[in-house]
Write a protein that holds these residues in place. Sequence first.
Motif, PDB file in Angstrom:
ATOM      1  N   THR A  20      -5.598   1.047 -13.910  1.00  0.00           N
ATOM      2  CA  THR A  20      -4.491   0.347 -13.265  1.00  0.00           C
ATOM      3  C   THR A  20      -4.833  -1.097 -12.931  1.00  0.00           C
ATOM      4  O   THR A  20      -4.009  -1.816 -12.422  1.00  0.00           O
ATOM      5  CB  THR A  20      -4.073   1.065 -11.976  1.00  0.00           C
ATOM      6  N   ASP A  21      -6.033  -1.502 -13.195  1.00  0.00           N
ATOM      7  CA  ASP A  21      -6.420  -2.871 -12.835  1.00  0.00           C
ATOM      8  C   ASP A  21      -6.488  -3.777 -14.056  1.00  0.00           C
ATOM      9  O   ASP A  21      -7.354  -4.631 -14.171  1.00  0.00           O
ATOM     10  CB  ASP A  21      -7.778  -2.868 -12.135  1.00  0.00           C
ATOM     11  N   HIS A  24      -3.308   2.495 -19.038  1.00  0.00           N
ATOM     12  CA  HIS A  24      -3.327   3.054 -17.695  1.00  0.00           C
ATOM     13  C   HIS A  24      -3.154   4.560 -17.653  1.00  0.00           C
ATOM     14  O   HIS A  24      -2.355   5.136 -18.379  1.00  0.00           O
ATOM     15  CB  HIS A  24      -2.388   2.323 -16.725  1.00  0.00           C
ATOM     16  N   GLY A  78       2.440  -1.003 -10.604  1.00  0.00           N
ATOM     17  CA  GLY A  78       2.148   0.092 -11.519  1.00  0.00           C
ATOM     18  C   GLY A  78       1.828  -0.359 -12.927  1.00  0.00           C
ATOM     19  O   GLY A  78       1.753   0.463 -13.822  1.00  0.00           O
ATOM     20  N   ASP A  79       1.652  -1.659 -13.135  1.00  0.00           N
ATOM     21  CA  ASP A  79       1.402  -2.217 -14.462  1.00  0.00           C
ATOM     22  C   ASP A  79       2.432  -1.683 -15.467  1.00  0.00           C
ATOM     23  O   ASP A  79       2.082  -1.152 -16.512  1.00  0.00           O
ATOM     24  CB  ASP A  79      -0.017  -1.841 -14.915  1.00  0.00           C
ATOM     25  N   MET A 101      -4.242  -5.991 -15.265  1.00  0.00           N
ATOM     26  CA  MET A 101      -3.088  -6.885 -15.306  1.00  0.00           C
ATOM     27  C   MET A 101      -3.451  -8.310 -15.699  1.00  0.00           C
ATOM     28  O   MET A 101      -2.624  -9.056 -16.187  1.00  0.00           O
ATOM     29  CB  MET A 101      -2.452  -6.877 -13.923  1.00  0.00           C
ATOM     30  N   THR A 133      -0.646  -0.651 -21.818  1.00  0.00           N
ATOM     31  CA  THR A 133      -2.094  -0.744 -21.734  1.00  0.00           C
ATOM     32  C   THR A 133      -2.637   0.634 -21.376  1.00  0.00           C
ATOM     33  O   THR A 133      -1.900   1.580 -21.212  1.00  0.00           O
ATOM     34  CB  THR A 133      -2.518  -1.770 -20.678  1.00  0.00           C
ATOM     35  N   THR A 141      -5.291  -6.799  -6.024  1.00  0.00           N
ATOM     36  CA  THR A 141      -5.145  -7.553  -7.269  1.00  0.00           C
ATOM     37  C   THR A 141      -3.767  -8.218  -7.370  1.00  0.00           C
ATOM     38  O   THR A 141      -3.663  -9.408  -7.662  1.00  0.00           O
ATOM     39  CB  THR A 141      -5.332  -6.623  -8.489  1.00  0.00           C
ATOM     40  N   THR A 164       1.247   6.076   5.670  1.00  0.00           N
ATOM     41  CA  THR A 164       1.014   4.631   5.767  1.00  0.00           C
ATOM     42  C   THR A 164       2.217   3.933   6.397  1.00  0.00           C
ATOM     43  O   THR A 164       2.065   3.087   7.271  1.00  0.00           O
ATOM     44  CB  THR A 164       0.748   4.044   4.367  1.00  0.00           C
ATOM     45  N   ILE A 192      -1.265   5.001  -6.913  1.00  0.00           N
ATOM     46  CA  ILE A 192      -1.968   3.784  -7.297  1.00  0.00           C
ATOM     47  C   ILE A 192      -2.943   3.415  -6.168  1.00  0.00           C
ATOM     48  O   ILE A 192      -2.602   3.534  -4.992  1.00  0.00           O
ATOM     49  CB  ILE A 192      -0.968   2.631  -7.526  1.00  0.00           C
ATOM     50  N   GLY A 193      -4.130   2.935  -6.543  1.00  0.00           N
ATOM     51  CA  GLY A 193      -5.180   2.707  -5.545  1.00  0.00           C
ATOM     52  C   GLY A 193      -5.070   1.378  -4.802  1.00  0.00           C
ATOM     53  O   GLY A 193      -4.298   0.498  -5.176  1.00  0.00           O
ATOM     54  N   ARG A 194      -5.839   1.263  -3.714  1.00  0.00           N
ATOM     55  CA  ARG A 194      -5.869   0.066  -2.878  1.00  0.00           C
ATOM     56  C   ARG A 194      -6.295  -1.190  -3.631  1.00  0.00           C
ATOM     57  O   ARG A 194      -5.825  -2.284  -3.351  1.00  0.00           O
ATOM     58  CB  ARG A 194      -6.928   0.248  -1.783  1.00  0.00           C
ATOM     59  N   LYS A 195      -7.218  -0.994  -4.566  1.00  0.00           N
ATOM     60  CA  LYS A 195      -7.769  -2.149  -5.294  1.00  0.00           C
ATOM     61  C   LYS A 195      -6.651  -2.906  -6.016  1.00  0.00           C
ATOM     62  O   LYS A 195      -6.627  -4.130  -6.062  1.00  0.00           O
ATOM     63  CB  LYS A 195      -8.808  -1.664  -6.316  1.00  0.00           C
ATOM     64  N   ARG A 196      -5.740  -2.131  -6.543  1.00  0.00           N
ATOM     65  CA  ARG A 196      -4.622  -2.711  -7.287  1.00  0.00           C
ATOM     66  C   ARG A 196      -3.722  -3.537  -6.357  1.00  0.00           C
ATOM     67  O   ARG A 196      -3.170  -4.559  -6.768  1.00  0.00           O
ATOM     68  CB  ARG A 196      -3.840  -1.551  -7.923  1.00  0.00           C
ATOM     69  N   LEU A 232       0.830  -1.211   0.000  1.00  0.00           N
ATOM     70  CA  LEU A 232       0.000   0.000   0.000  1.00  0.00           C
ATOM     71  C   LEU A 232       0.866   1.263   0.000  1.00  0.00           C
ATOM     72  O   LEU A 232       0.605   2.195  -0.762  1.00  0.00           O
ATOM     73  CB  LEU A 232      -0.947  -0.005   1.206  1.00  0.00           C
ATOM     74  N   PHE A 243       1.530  -2.712 -25.960  1.00  0.00           N
ATOM     75  CA  PHE A 243       1.848  -2.172 -24.659  1.00  0.00           C
ATOM     76  C   PHE A 243       2.385  -0.758 -24.847  1.00  0.00           C
ATOM     77  O   PHE A 243       3.038  -0.487 -25.806  1.00  0.00           O
ATOM     78  CB  PHE A 243       2.895  -3.041 -23.920  1.00  0.00           C
ATOM     79  N   MET A 266      -7.942   6.457 -11.840  1.00  0.00           N
ATOM     80  CA  MET A 266      -7.031   5.322 -11.946  1.00  0.00           C
ATOM     81  C   MET A 266      -7.754   4.067 -12.395  1.00  0.00           C
ATOM     82  O   MET A 266      -7.459   2.985 -11.945  1.00  0.00           O
ATOM     83  CB  MET A 266      -6.391   5.062 -10.597  1.00  0.00           C
TER      84      MET A 266
END
Lengths: 307, 289
Positions: B4-5, B23, A144-145, B7, B21, A110, B40, A103-107, A95, B19, B1
């Motif tokens: 970003t998901d 994002h 970060g893909d 993958m 993608t 994942t 955090t 970058i968000g939490r969802k990622r 995190l 590439f 964002m």
Amino acid sequence: MIELRGLTKRYGDTLAVDDLSFDITPGCVTGFLGPNGAGKTTTMRMILGLDAPTKGTALVNGKPYAEHQFPLHEVGALLDAKALHGGRRAFDHLLCLAQSNGIGRKRVTTVLEQVGLADVAKKRAGTFSLGMGQRLGIAGALLGDPGVLMFDEPVNGLDPEGIVWIRTLLRWLASEGRTVFVSSHLMTEMAMTADRLIVVGRGKLIADATVEEFTSQGEQWVQVRSAKPDALATVLTAAGGTIKTADGDQQVHGLTSTQIGDLALGAGIAIYGLTEQRATLEEVFFGMTGDSVEYHGLLGTENASAA
Amino acid sequence: MSGTDTMTPAATAPEPEHFPTTHDKPTQSTLRAALVSEWTKLRSVRSTVWSLVMTSAFTIGLGTLFCWAYLHRREQRGDRQNAVRALLFDPTARSLNGVVLAQLAIGVLGVLVMSSEYTTGMIRTSLAAVPNRRVFLLAKTIVLAAVGLVVAMVSVFVAFFMGQAVLSGDGLGTSLSADSVLRAVLGAGLYLTLIALFGLAIGTIVRRTPGAIATLFGIVLILPLIAQAFPEPWDVRIGRLAPFNAGQAMFSVRYDPDLLTPTQGLFVFLGWIVLAYIIAMVTLSRRDA
């Protein structure tokens, strides 16, 4: 895309990295191979801007790493599985990295699922085995893909299942058109994973070729056992072969097994054994890096190529 | 964002050869992102909670204990002696005396914020994520200052009120409305916060936890003692420039000729911190991680 131009790092009198220049291109797995202490890690650290080069440049996607505003979207790196705070839970570790690059939490969830650590996300990273640490590091690299991925000795400490998993992951990332740069000191491991191999020794570039080119570089010969070795030798030498005798067998260089069989038949010599031999990748590797290994043990160096 | 998901293999279809993608790049500033990240980091390790609890416990507990001990000893002394002592007695400073020990707890927190990065190896991951080292240090500083300020201020005010409650049993207490008292309490809270930042700067310079803590303690505790070894009047002139003595001027109400004025004290102490930060910034930027 990673571009190195004359990259050099000097520590005191030692040149850890000596004038490396090459490009690492997208869409394939590039293996970075060399014995321990060859400068692989230092090179990767310079690419990431962690160490400053003494000379030369390393560009990632056209810019020095540090000039990327949110670099995790460009490059994901696993430098070593211990590069984390053991007191932090796996989820929080990822995190804080994610947040630093917007970058968000969802990622985070994942990537934890992707590397198979979803069940231990709430455990402190210090309790992880080396293999789990590697997976966590890889999760961080994937956050970060990014289009460029760098892994330093990713199979270290992994069980066989983990090794297959890494190999598949690397192949898949490259098939998506990403740049994948992996270091290892294990030639056979790299031969199974990489498309292209860059070999270094004592900081210097030793070879840069595709895996096929590498394999074909190795010496080839045919091992022959026959009823009349001396007569056969005369025939084969006349046909352009060179012969070495070992343990009663003959090693024939420069002729194929078909040619040898035909020649023996023509001369009326019975053949009992005919085996094509090739130097293993390891032997090719040791042949290239042998002079550049920094720390030879006193024992076992003669047998090193058999190991 | 939203991008970003992407993958999973299914999500990257239909063009596997394509590439990057889709994002989206974040639009926030690097510093803002780094601040959220450092928050955090700070809240997700146990040492943070521990050192903040110790900071509070030392400030409040010891402050109250010092006040109680003063009353206790007072009962054993004669009236004449007490009358002399009362002239010199600073009830505000007495209730804030726990800061002497609390500064070590919060200073260690400051050290750990940076040294734990180096000791654990996290620094390589951190600097790969935030390669701008100035932003990295600034984000740590702001988050630590914010957290430190809240904990320190709450602690010193509680310590003050509890201390005065004890002292007022003998009519020795004071109140925030009295001359310079509010300034002294705020000064103590500010001092603790700044000690945390001092620790962070030293942690950045020294990089290893034990060495950094030893350096911090040396400067804060031992420097005033070394100053005493100088011949008069240099013992006082040099001694009052030591960080702790300069800080003490910030939270004393009664004028002490051996200390600087509160404003001078604040600036001298800030000078120490600025100096430490300059060295920290230079070393952090120049050295390999």
